[in-house]
Design a protein around this motif. Structure first.
Motif, PDB file in Angstrom:
ATOM      1  N   UNK A  10      27.478  37.890  45.352  1.00  0.00           N
ATOM      2  CA  UNK A  10      28.698  37.995  44.548  1.00  0.00           C
ATOM      3  C   UNK A  10      28.588  39.154  43.568  1.00  0.00           C
ATOM      4  N   UNK A  11      29.701  39.857  43.403  1.00  0.00           N
ATOM      5  CA  UNK A  11      29.744  40.981  42.467  1.00  0.00           C
ATOM      6  C   UNK A  11      31.164  41.137  41.951  1.00  0.00           C
ATOM      7  N   UNK A  12      31.323  42.030  40.974  1.00  0.00           N
ATOM      8  CA  UNK A  12      32.622  42.219  40.333  1.00  0.00           C
ATOM      9  C   UNK A  12      33.011  43.690  40.352  1.00  0.00           C
ATOM     10  N   UNK A  13      34.306  43.940  40.533  1.00  0.00           N
ATOM     11  CA  UNK A  13      34.870  45.289  40.471  1.00  0.00           C
ATOM     12  C   UNK A  13      36.269  45.185  39.896  1.00  0.00           C
ATOM     13  N   UNK A  14      36.468  45.834  38.754  1.00  0.00           N
ATOM     14  CA  UNK A  14      37.768  45.826  38.068  1.00  0.00           C
ATOM     15  C   UNK A  14      38.270  44.406  37.825  1.00  0.00           C
ATOM     16  N   UNK A  15      37.362  43.519  37.393  1.00  0.00           N
ATOM     17  CA  UNK A  15      37.756  42.182  37.007  1.00  0.00           C
ATOM     18  C   UNK A  15      37.946  41.213  38.149  1.00  0.00           C
ATOM     19  N   UNK A  16      37.740  41.667  39.388  1.00  0.00           N
ATOM     20  CA  UNK A  16      37.906  40.799  40.560  1.00  0.00           C
ATOM     21  C   UNK A  16      36.527  40.443  41.100  1.00  0.00           C
ATOM     22  N   UNK A  17      36.355  39.185  41.473  1.00  0.00           N
ATOM     23  CA  UNK A  17      35.081  38.700  42.009  1.00  0.00           C
ATOM     24  C   UNK A  17      35.105  38.795  43.529  1.00  0.00           C
ATOM     25  N   UNK A  18      34.099  39.473  44.091  1.00  0.00           N
ATOM     26  CA  UNK A  18      34.020  39.667  45.532  1.00  0.00           C
ATOM     27  C   UNK A  18      32.677  39.162  46.030  1.00  0.00           C
ATOM     28  N   UNK A  19      32.569  39.103  47.356  1.00  0.00           N
ATOM     29  CA  UNK A  19      31.313  38.741  47.984  1.00  0.00           C
ATOM     30  C   UNK A  19      31.115  39.510  49.272  1.00  0.00           C
ATOM     31  N   UNK A  20      29.869  39.705  49.647  1.00  0.00           N
ATOM     32  CA  UNK A  20      29.521  40.382  50.887  1.00  0.00           C
ATOM     33  C   UNK A  20      28.282  39.697  51.444  1.00  0.00           C
ATOM     34  N   UNK A  21      28.172  39.551  52.774  1.00  0.00           N
ATOM     35  CA  UNK A  21      26.974  38.906  53.331  1.00  0.00           C
ATOM     36  C   UNK A  21      25.707  39.532  52.755  1.00  0.00           C
ATOM     37  N   UNK A  22      24.866  38.687  52.179  1.00  0.00           N
ATOM     38  CA  UNK A  22      23.659  39.185  51.515  1.00  0.00           C
ATOM     39  C   UNK A  22      22.741  39.918  52.482  1.00  0.00           C
ATOM     40  N   UNK A  63      39.048  52.012  47.412  1.00  0.00           N
ATOM     41  CA  UNK A  63      39.141  51.614  48.815  1.00  0.00           C
ATOM     42  C   UNK A  63      40.192  50.544  49.013  1.00  0.00           C
ATOM     43  N   UNK A  64      40.323  49.652  48.040  1.00  0.00           N
ATOM     44  CA  UNK A  64      41.268  48.532  48.132  1.00  0.00           C
ATOM     45  C   UNK A  64      42.576  48.819  47.417  1.00  0.00           C
ATOM     46  N   UNK A  65      42.799  50.084  47.035  1.00  0.00           N
ATOM     47  CA  UNK A  65      44.038  50.485  46.346  1.00  0.00           C
ATOM     48  C   UNK A  65      44.258  49.690  45.074  1.00  0.00           C
ATOM     49  N   UNK A  66      43.175  49.408  44.380  1.00  0.00           N
ATOM     50  CA  UNK A  66      43.264  48.736  43.082  1.00  0.00           C
ATOM     51  C   UNK A  66      43.146  49.776  41.977  1.00  0.00           C
ATOM     52  N   UNK A  67      43.469  49.382  40.722  1.00  0.00           N
ATOM     53  CA  UNK A  67      43.332  50.337  39.606  1.00  0.00           C
ATOM     54  C   UNK A  67      41.923  50.903  39.534  1.00  0.00           C
ATOM     55  N   UNK A  68      41.846  52.194  39.230  1.00  0.00           N
ATOM     56  CA  UNK A  68      40.556  52.869  39.188  1.00  0.00           C
ATOM     57  C   UNK A  68      39.764  52.413  37.978  1.00  0.00           C
ATOM     58  N   UNK A  69      38.450  52.494  38.071  1.00  0.00           N
ATOM     59  CA  UNK A  69      37.596  52.088  36.974  1.00  0.00           C
ATOM     60  C   UNK A  69      36.439  53.045  36.788  1.00  0.00           C
ATOM     61  N   UNK A  70      35.421  52.573  36.087  1.00  0.00           N
ATOM     62  CA  UNK A  70      34.217  53.366  35.847  1.00  0.00           C
ATOM     63  C   UNK A  70      33.014  52.554  36.313  1.00  0.00           C
ATOM     64  N   UNK A  71      32.747  52.512  37.623  1.00  0.00           N
ATOM     65  CA  UNK A  71      31.648  51.691  38.136  1.00  0.00           C
ATOM     66  C   UNK A  71      30.303  52.152  37.603  1.00  0.00           C
ATOM     67  N   UNK A  72      29.372  51.210  37.465  1.00  0.00           N
ATOM     68  CA  UNK A  72      28.052  51.529  36.935  1.00  0.00           C
ATOM     69  C   UNK A  72      26.924  51.099  37.859  1.00  0.00           C
ATOM     70  N   UNK A  85      28.513  50.927  48.027  1.00  0.00           N
ATOM     71  CA  UNK A  85      29.716  50.529  47.320  1.00  0.00           C
ATOM     72  C   UNK A  85      29.482  50.679  45.827  1.00  0.00           C
ATOM     73  N   UNK A  86      30.361  51.401  45.148  1.00  0.00           N
ATOM     74  CA  UNK A  86      30.292  51.537  43.696  1.00  0.00           C
ATOM     75  C   UNK A  86      31.082  50.389  43.073  1.00  0.00           C
ATOM     76  N   UNK A  87      30.410  49.583  42.259  1.00  0.00           N
ATOM     77  CA  UNK A  87      30.996  48.373  41.679  1.00  0.00           C
ATOM     78  C   UNK A  87      30.675  48.339  40.182  1.00  0.00           C
ATOM     79  N   UNK A  88      31.103  47.227  39.519  1.00  0.00           N
ATOM     80  CA  UNK A  88      30.857  47.090  38.087  1.00  0.00           C
ATOM     81  C   UNK A  88      29.577  46.308  37.793  1.00  0.00           C
ATOM     82  N   UNK A  89      29.503  45.067  38.268  1.00  0.00           N
ATOM     83  CA  UNK A  89      28.340  44.225  37.973  1.00  0.00           C
ATOM     84  C   UNK A  89      27.984  43.384  39.191  1.00  0.00           C
ATOM     85  N   UNK A  90      26.736  42.935  39.245  1.00  0.00           N
ATOM     86  CA  UNK A  90      26.258  42.047  40.306  1.00  0.00           C
ATOM     87  C   UNK A  90      25.993  40.675  39.691  1.00  0.00           C
ATOM     88  N   UNK A  91      26.531  39.648  40.349  1.00  0.00           N
ATOM     89  CA  UNK A  91      26.345  38.282  39.857  1.00  0.00           C
ATOM     90  C   UNK A  91      25.111  37.634  40.461  1.00  0.00           C
TER      91      UNK A  91
END
Length: 456
Positions: A10-22, A63-72, A85-91
């Motif tokens: 699980x990780x977060x990008x622009x306030x949305x929680x996503x997941x990808x097969x580990x 990639x998902x046509x969401x508002x742009x951010x500043x991934x870290x 994938x450039x994202x914000x945080x990893x859960x």
């Protein structure tokens, strides 16, 4: 018995929680310095050196046509393709009871990378011979200036062309030939005045360059007044030096005289191995020792011309470039011409189309003056590519070149390979001049060529 659900990271990008097969995630890391890619789709924000390989970095929000951010942070993904994938945080890894939304990566990536080839491995472009190699009866020469005279060295005797650094350690009681030493590839490079070696007066130094060559077992830097261009000289037009002229040491190092066509000035072709005597080589500082090559082995390298276009460091196979020229004082804009076509200018005495490469690669249009023009052929027709700066020539080892995969646009794939610089911290994109233009653009250039050929 039901099969256990696949764990997700699980990780977060622009306030949305996503997941990808580990199992697809190979690494989690801070976002490193990126090398921007001209003509790339907005979601491809650059290349990063990940585990020693040039890897495309995708901004998930774009990639998902969401508002742009500043991934870290970034996730290194391998699922048949290799990308990050450039994202914000990893859960962390979560189970099926807390499964987040899985982004449609396969569908969206297929839109911007249709063939989904992988960066990071040596592809066919890195291993095949350069298609534009010269005929067997032509000798590639690097032409340069000493005062007002033209000289040349065989291209395979020049390892690199360097700018003159500000800091050169002078040698005490030097004889005028040895100018000092400078740091080069972790060792000391003796710097010699080629003009002094040839008993010629020193010329202007504002455009001076250093040619790095290996003489005997010693790598040396040869200071010249200016580097002109690479010429592909027919061997039949390189004559031996007349015996009556072989009177002294300066004349003895001239291996031949090249007679250009169209009445250009004669070029004295030097032989690097004859420039220094054994005593002179022995007096130089020892070169940094290198691991001996296997018997019969020869390092596989390719000569590249590095240029700057806007904020991008790009490279062209040197064999595909016919020369480098100044930007003409007068460039005639053609009515109805595409924005990337700066106009017509005199190159080597003929009117040729000049392409503003920064504009073609998406930079903001600016005055055409300044910079340099690369002479090449596009779709079989002579043309010039205007660049902001020519950085020099490098000989790139094959292991530092990687296939560029799908970098580019859906219309054209101008980037053949990626060259790792500074230990892989930065990259230079290696272009194919012909592939810069799709068929429509190539047809436009050819149409303007036909216009030039038609009688008034």
């Amino acid at each position: 018995m039901a099969q256990a659900a696949e764990p997700l990271l699980a990780f977060h990008a622009r306030g949305v929680r996503y997941g990808i097969p580990a199992a697809q995630v190979r690494a989690v890391a801070p976002l490193p310095a990126l090398t921007a890619v001209p003509l790339a789709p907005p979601a491809l924000i650059g290349l990063a050196n990940l585990r020693g390989e040039a890897t495309p970095v995708i901004a998930l929000s774009r990639l998902l046509d969401r508002p742009d951010g500043a991934p870290s942070r970034l996730l290194l993904i391998e699922n048949g393709s290799r990308f990050a994938l450039a994202i914000d945080t990893v859960e962390g890894v979560v189970g099926p009871d807390d499964a987040p939304e899985c982004p449609p990566l396969e569908t969206r990536l297929a839109d911007i990378f249709p063939d989904r080839r992988t960066l990071g491995g040596r592809g066919p472009a890195a291993t095949r011979a350069v298609e534009a190699v010269q005929d067997e009866d032509r000798l590639p020469l690097l032409r340069f200036m000493l005062g007002d005279q033209h000289f040349a060295l065989p291209l395979d005797e020049v390892e690199q062309v360097l700018r003159v650094p500000e800091a050169v350690a002078s040698l005490p009681r030097s004889d005028g030939v040895a100018l000092g030493t400078l740091d080069y590839r972790g060792g000391l490079l003796p710097l010699l005045s080629l003009a002094a070696l040839l008993a010629l007066p020193r010329g202007e130094t504002s455009g001076a360059r250093i040619l790095v060559a290996v003489i005997g077992q010693q790598r040396v830097g040869l200071l010249v007044d200016a580097v002109d261009r690479v010429i592909h000289a027919p061997v039949s037009r390189i004559d031996p030096v007349p015996a009556a002229l072989l009177r002294g040491e300066a004349e003895a190092v001239v291996a031949g005289i090249y007679r250009p066509v169209a009445g250009e000035r004669l070029v004295s072709v030097l032989a690097a191995g004859d420039l220094l005597s054994r005593d002179q080589i022995a007096r130089l500082a020892p070169a940094r020792p290198e691991a001996p090559a296997a018997p019969g082995a020869r390092a596989e390298t390719e000569a590249l011309l590095l240029v700057r276009v806007g904020g991008h460091r790009l490279g062209f196979p040197l064999a595909a470039i016919d020369g480098v020229a100044r930007v003409p004082d007068r460039i005639t804009r053609l009515p109805g011409a595409p924005a990337f076509l700066a106009g017509l200018g005199r190159l080597r005495g003929e009117s040729s189309p000049i392409v503003d490469l920064p504009v073609h690669l998406g930079e903001v249009a600016r005055p055409v003056r300044g910079g340099a023009v690369l002479l090449c052929r596009i779709a079989g027709a002579p043309a010039g590519l205007k660049v902001d700066e020519v950085a020099g020539i490098v000989r790139a080892p094959a292991e530092l070149l990687r296939d560029a995969g799908t970098l580019g646009t859906n219309r054209t794939r101008p980037f053949e390979r990626v060259l790792a610089l500074d230990g892989g911290e930065r990259f230079a994109l290696v272009l194919s001049a012909d592939a810069l233009f799709d068929q429509v653009e190539a047809d436009l250039l050819q149409a303007f060529e036909r216009t030039l050929a038609e009688p008034a």
